[in-house]
Design a protein around this motif. Structure first.
Motif, PDB file in Angstrom:
ATOM      1  N   LEU A 208       0.824  -1.205   0.000  1.00 16.74           N
ATOM      2  CA  LEU A 208       0.000   0.000   0.000  1.00 16.74           C
ATOM      3  C   LEU A 208       0.861   1.259   0.000  1.00 16.74           C
ATOM      4  CD1 LEU A 208      -2.826  -1.046   2.499  1.00 16.74           C
ATOM      5  CD2 LEU A 208      -2.950  -0.945   0.006  1.00 16.74           C
ATOM      6  N   GLU A 209       1.935   1.241   0.772  1.00 17.53           N
ATOM      7  CA  GLU A 209       2.824   2.404   0.791  1.00 17.53           C
ATOM      8  C   GLU A 209       3.480   2.614  -0.573  1.00 17.53           C
ATOM      9  OE1 GLU A 209       3.223   4.635   3.049  1.00 17.53           O
ATOM     10  OE2 GLU A 209       1.974   3.691   4.577  1.00 17.53           O
ATOM     11  N   LYS A 210       3.681   1.538  -1.314  1.00 18.00           N
ATOM     12  CA  LYS A 210       4.368   1.618  -2.609  1.00 18.00           C
ATOM     13  C   LYS A 210       3.438   2.056  -3.738  1.00 18.00           C
ATOM     14  CE  LYS A 210       7.308  -1.115  -5.746  1.00 18.00           C
ATOM     15  NZ  LYS A 210       8.378  -0.090  -5.826  1.00 18.00           N
ATOM     16  N   ILE A 211       2.240   1.476  -3.830  1.00 16.80           N
ATOM     17  CA  ILE A 211       1.381   1.756  -4.987  1.00 16.80           C
ATOM     18  C   ILE A 211      -0.021   2.231  -4.608  1.00 16.80           C
ATOM     19  CG2 ILE A 211       2.617   0.066  -6.404  1.00 16.80           C
ATOM     20  CD1 ILE A 211       0.176  -1.791  -6.116  1.00 16.80           C
ATOM     21  N   GLY A 212      -0.314   2.321  -3.308  1.00  8.24           N
ATOM     22  CA  GLY A 212      -1.644   2.728  -2.884  1.00  8.24           C
ATOM     23  C   GLY A 212      -1.881   4.227  -3.014  1.00  8.24           C
ATOM     24  N   HIS A 213      -3.148   4.606  -3.024  1.00 11.44           N
ATOM     25  CA  HIS A 213      -3.566   6.002  -3.089  1.00 11.44           C
ATOM     26  C   HIS A 213      -4.318   6.362  -1.821  1.00 11.44           C
ATOM     27  CE1 HIS A 213      -2.806   6.655  -7.498  1.00 11.44           C
ATOM     28  NE2 HIS A 213      -2.833   5.334  -7.458  1.00 11.44           N
ATOM     29  N   ILE A 214      -4.199   7.624  -1.392  1.00 11.65           N
ATOM     30  CA  ILE A 214      -4.940   8.091  -0.232  1.00 11.65           C
ATOM     31  C   ILE A 214      -6.436   7.991  -0.545  1.00 11.65           C
ATOM     32  CG2 ILE A 214      -5.533  10.132   1.138  1.00 11.65           C
ATOM     33  CD1 ILE A 214      -2.950   8.873   1.991  1.00 11.65           C
ATOM     34  N   PRO A 215      -7.211   7.349   0.325  1.00  7.16           N
ATOM     35  CA  PRO A 215      -8.638   7.121   0.045  1.00  7.16           C
ATOM     36  C   PRO A 215      -9.500   8.320   0.413  1.00  7.16           C
ATOM     37  CG  PRO A 215      -8.040   6.065   2.101  1.00  7.16           C
ATOM     38  CD  PRO A 215      -6.771   6.686   1.568  1.00  7.16           C
ATOM     39  N   LEU A 216      -9.463   9.351  -0.427  1.00  6.77           N
ATOM     40  CA  LEU A 216     -10.284  10.519  -0.157  1.00  6.77           C
ATOM     41  C   LEU A 216     -11.759  10.140  -0.144  1.00  6.77           C
ATOM     42  CD1 LEU A 216      -8.529  13.239  -2.356  1.00  6.77           C
ATOM     43  CD2 LEU A 216      -8.330  12.891   0.116  1.00  6.77           C
ATOM     44  N   PRO A 217     -12.566  10.810   0.670  1.00  3.16           N
ATOM     45  CA  PRO A 217     -13.997  10.494   0.752  1.00  3.16           C
ATOM     46  C   PRO A 217     -14.711  10.700  -0.580  1.00  3.16           C
ATOM     47  CG  PRO A 217     -13.293  11.920   2.556  1.00  3.16           C
ATOM     48  CD  PRO A 217     -12.167  11.885   1.589  1.00  3.16           C
ATOM     49  N   PRO A 218     -15.851  10.044  -0.762  1.00  2.00           N
ATOM     50  CA  PRO A 218     -16.559  10.121  -2.047  1.00  2.00           C
ATOM     51  C   PRO A 218     -17.070  11.509  -2.393  1.00  2.00           C
ATOM     52  CG  PRO A 218     -17.842   8.905  -0.402  1.00  2.00           C
ATOM     53  CD  PRO A 218     -16.490   9.077   0.170  1.00  2.00           C
ATOM     54  N   TYR A 219     -17.278  12.376  -1.417  1.00  2.00           N
ATOM     55  CA  TYR A 219     -17.775  13.720  -1.714  1.00  2.00           C
ATOM     56  C   TYR A 219     -16.649  14.659  -2.164  1.00  2.00           C
ATOM     57  CZ  TYR A 219     -16.499  13.841   3.243  1.00  2.00           C
ATOM     58  OH  TYR A 219     -15.861  13.681   4.437  1.00  2.00           O
ATOM     59  N   ILE A 220     -15.397  14.227  -2.074  1.00  2.00           N
ATOM     60  CA  ILE A 220     -14.293  14.976  -2.682  1.00  2.00           C
ATOM     61  C   ILE A 220     -14.139  14.437  -4.091  1.00  2.00           C
ATOM     62  CG2 ILE A 220     -11.819  15.435  -2.615  1.00  2.00           C
ATOM     63  CD1 ILE A 220     -11.967  15.456   0.400  1.00  2.00           C
ATOM     64  N   THR A 221     -14.465  15.260  -5.060  1.00  2.00           N
ATOM     65  CA  THR A 221     -14.649  14.775  -6.427  1.00  2.00           C
ATOM     66  C   THR A 221     -13.380  14.805  -7.266  1.00  2.00           C
ATOM     67  OG1 THR A 221     -15.379  17.008  -7.060  1.00  2.00           O
ATOM     68  CG2 THR A 221     -17.081  15.424  -6.436  1.00  2.00           C
ATOM     69  N   ARG A 222     -12.282  15.266  -6.712  1.00  2.00           N
ATOM     70  CA  ARG A 222     -11.014  15.281  -7.440  1.00  2.00           C
ATOM     71  C   ARG A 222     -10.201  14.033  -7.093  1.00  2.00           C
ATOM     72  NH1 ARG A 222      -6.972  16.411  -3.876  1.00  2.00           N
ATOM     73  NH2 ARG A 222      -7.598  17.337  -1.890  1.00  2.00           N
TER      74      ARG A 222
END
Length: 343
Positions: free
Chosen positions: A138-152
């Motif tokens: 996850l540290e290598k290829i994961g993305h920060i899981p922004l909440p669904p209401y953040i549309t970017r």
């Protein structure tokens, strides 16, 4: 009460899509729990609203880069959101694809890594990452899981800004957002003032963003989250009570951890899964005041703060916040719910 009682209309423009340039630059709506009186302040005023005999309880969970992208052998795109890490090679996750993934499905991930679907747990999937340590991956290829209401899409700044400065225990897939307002300078000011601090852990799950789907609240099945409350924190709470100070929870997640550890009627050290669902009528056992962000309509978190400060008072505060163009949700402004505000 029913789910629809907790609905409100929020203009999309008030949903914060990015953090402010400085963590402590947000606004602070203060509401007296006894009178419902509202005052508009800045978050930098928070240091003036606490006293040396108070205790601030923070959630030290650390957000993991829990979103992965990949594809099936058929070529179909897959998005994975880790809900919970079971061990070094197994996880429970949301898996979004054009067709439901069956046991045995191989999912190819970025940079040549892969995982296999092992089975289902209700709406979630059991995944195996046989050849690699999951946290490392996850540290290598994961993305920060922004909440669904953040549309970017997430960007590099989210690696630090969607994380508290005191984050320590890896495991959350959503930030304890009330804690995002604190920078190191504010933590130093708290220490210099003599106000005590303590920490709990509650690994926030993606279920925190899931709407309540049933009208009758008694029929809602709360998502489970891991929590831990240490003996040191229990001792700090007891000492605060003895000196008539306030136990101030920084965020609803700190509230749920403390109240989950108070299930017997008094606060005790412990750890495990909690599915505590706090609704109006709940009697709080360990928390006197709360710093929190603004929460989604019909959400369990809005129900929690309504239980804490009164339904009518909270709905009035939210109406005021909308009229005054406060910024809402994870990267938004804060509320302070307490008695003895500005004592």
């Amino acid at each position: 009460m029913k789910k629809s009682d907790f609905n409100y209309l929020l203009p999309d423009a008030l949903i914060a899509q990015k953090p402010l340039a400085e963590r402590d630059a947000s606004r602070l709506l203060c509401m007296d729990r006894n009178t419902g009186e509202i005052t508009d302040r800045l978050f930098t005023d928070f240091i003036d609203l606490i006293q040396p005999d108070d205790l601030l309880v923070f959630n030290d969970t650390k957000v993991i880069p829990a979103r992965l992208f990949g594809s099936k052998q058929s070529g179909g795109k897959v998005e994975i959101l880790i809900e919970r890490i079971v061990d070094d090679h197994h996880a429970i996750a949301h898996v979004r694809a054009s067709k439901s993934s069956k046991p045995g499905t191989l999912i190819k991930l970025d940079e040549g890594y892969c995982c296999v679907v092992q089975g289902r747990v209700d709406d979630l999937f059991e995944l195996e990452f046989a050849d690699v340590n999951l946290l490392w991956l996850l540290e290598k290829i994961g993305h920060i899981p922004l909440p669904p209401y953040i549309t970017r899409a997430d960007d590099e700044s989210d690696l630090t800004r969607y994380q508290t400065v005191f984050a320590k225990e890896s495991g959350a897939v959503a930030a304890p957002t009330a804690g995002l307002h604190f920078d190191l300078a504010m933590m130093d000011k708290i220490k210099a003032k003599g106000t005590q601090t303590a920490f709990v852990t509650l690994h926030v799950g993606s279920g925190t963003f899931q709407p309540v789907r049933v009208e009758e609240l008694s029929e809602h099945l709360m998502h489970k989250e891991y929590f831990a409350v240490s003996q040191a924190t229990v001792d700090a709470v007891q000492q605060t009570r003895a000196r008539s100070g306030r136990v101030i929870a920084i965020g609803t997640t700190a509230v749920r951890a403390l109240e989950s550890a108070s299930n017997s009627g008094q606060l005790e050290p412990g750890f495990g899964d909690t599915d505590l669902f706090i609704t109006p009528g709940y009697q709080f056992k360990s928390v006197d005041a709360m710093l929190t962000n603004f929460h989604l309509p019909e959400s369990t978190l809005l129900m929690l703060v309504s239980a804490f400060a009164g339904y009518d008072s909270i709905m009035n505060a939210y109406s005021h916040a909308i009229d005054q163009s406060y910024r809402f949700f994870s990267y938004g402004d804060a509320m302070f719910l307490s008695w003895r505000i500005g004592r």
